[in-house]
Design an enzyme around this catalytic site. Sequence first.
Site, mmCIF file in Angstrom:
data_model
loop_
_atom_site.group_PDB
_atom_site.id
_atom_site.type_symbol
_atom_site.label_atom_id
_atom_site.label_comp_id
_atom_site.label_asym_id
_atom_site.label_seq_id
_atom_site.Cartn_x
_atom_site.Cartn_y
_atom_site.Cartn_z
ATOM 1 C CG ASP A 96 -0.200 -0.338 2.486
ATOM 2 O OD1 ASP A 96 0.881 -0.706 2.509
ATOM 3 O OD2 ASP A 96 -0.586 0.381 3.346
ATOM 4 C CD GLU A 97 3.689 2.989 3.750
ATOM 5 O OE1 GLU A 97 3.715 4.163 4.200
ATOM 6 O OE2 GLU A 97 4.465 1.905 4.104
#
Lengths: 403, 77
Positions: A96-97
């Site tokens: 998610d990053e």
Amino acid sequence: MNNYYASIECLYNPRIRDKPVAVVGDAEARHGIVLAKNQLAKRFGVKTGDPIWLARQKCREIVTVPPHFDRYLRFSSMAREIYGQYTNRVESYGLDECWMDLTGEGEPQKEGRDIADRIRRTVRHELGITASIGVSYNKIFAKLGSDYQKPDATTVITQENYREVLWPLPASDLLFVGPATTRKLACRGVHTIGELANADPCFLHRLLGKNGLTLWQYANGRDSSRVAFMDEAAQIKSIGNSTTAPRDLVSEQDIRITLYVLCESVAARLRAARLRCTGVQVGIRDFRLYSINRQGRLARPCCDAETIFKQAFALFHAHHTGQPVRSLSVKAFALTGASALQLSLYPEAMRQDRQEQLETALDEIRRRFGNFSVRRCVMLADPELSRMDPQSDHIIHPVPFIA
Amino acid sequence: MARKVFVEVTARFDREGRMLPLSLTWEDGRTFEIDRVLDVRRAASLKAGGQGIRYACRILGRERYLFLEEGRWFVEG
């Protein structure tokens, strides 16, 4: 992306959107911990890693939902497609990053904020979840900026404002300042990132070793690491699988089955990455949650499950205390390319080659007919233990920041 | 809150391989012609809970969203 797993679950289930939600593992398989939670659950103090009963204690009306890893992977790759519209330098940091390098013409601060806002808007419309973005002149500050305001916000950190914005934050917000380092620093009166930045580098070196200097540089914004290209595969340093068994492992056969499942997955992943290992590490965690890791070297680089298993099993026997085992892990390290192999005339080396050919043939069968189409006999002894499929179940592999 | 209604869709593929939905069949068997596709883009459906390629369609004079999510079609019911 904010509360990634929980946000996606809430997107798919509008009914739970306004309730405290936790994505939790399967309690019956003894994986019952909080994997992610939404903002509302966070307000009750629910933390990632909490057992389900503890989360319920903190927040009685919490809604627990099972994870959907396929969705998380799909959303992650769609997000990368969005980032790819702006630059080809996109480096993932977990699912998610991401870091993006937007260095180019124009006024960096203004343009950085504009692009960040556009990306947030696109993510919100196309994926239906929110993102927080940090814009800065190095990766460490960009990451700190992305954590600064949640949800759905852009934070710009410049060479002029980083002292006011970041220095008052607790030192533990900085990448690589874990609980142990936080404790050590706090004992010496270093509590914030600013105090860390203004500490004497020699003192930090004495206290934390090489890491102390790195942290001092990070706190002062002197990180010069680059953002990898989108198609650049991160160099693999090790391949491992672990599992918490559905029940405590007591007999030798229990251990044998679980280790074989893990070794077969590790070996298949080695072969798929065209790598061999010369080191094997076994992790054992007993029912009291006491864990150890032990390593051993192989005589010859290998990528077959049989050799890895033998080493892992030997390590287990040498170091196991006799207590029932809760979870096991197997990791292959000291990796080399599959093609660079010293040929040998010794029979054991030839046996190993044959084993590798056999397992490569099995890979092909499993690719066509599924992982359970061909199995070892020992797996049939206890279907409950051998049911798991780490190779396709565990598709999310964390990547370290420092390669 | 809208319901996520999975529907049957008849579509046409043109020579370039583009797909165009022509009609959809509701759960109760009624079929609706799609008069025109006004817009195609990737989008989330916050109302029904889903995410996919969103076709903004004109059906019986009204604009409706038709989503293609992982090979299945749904509308916000």
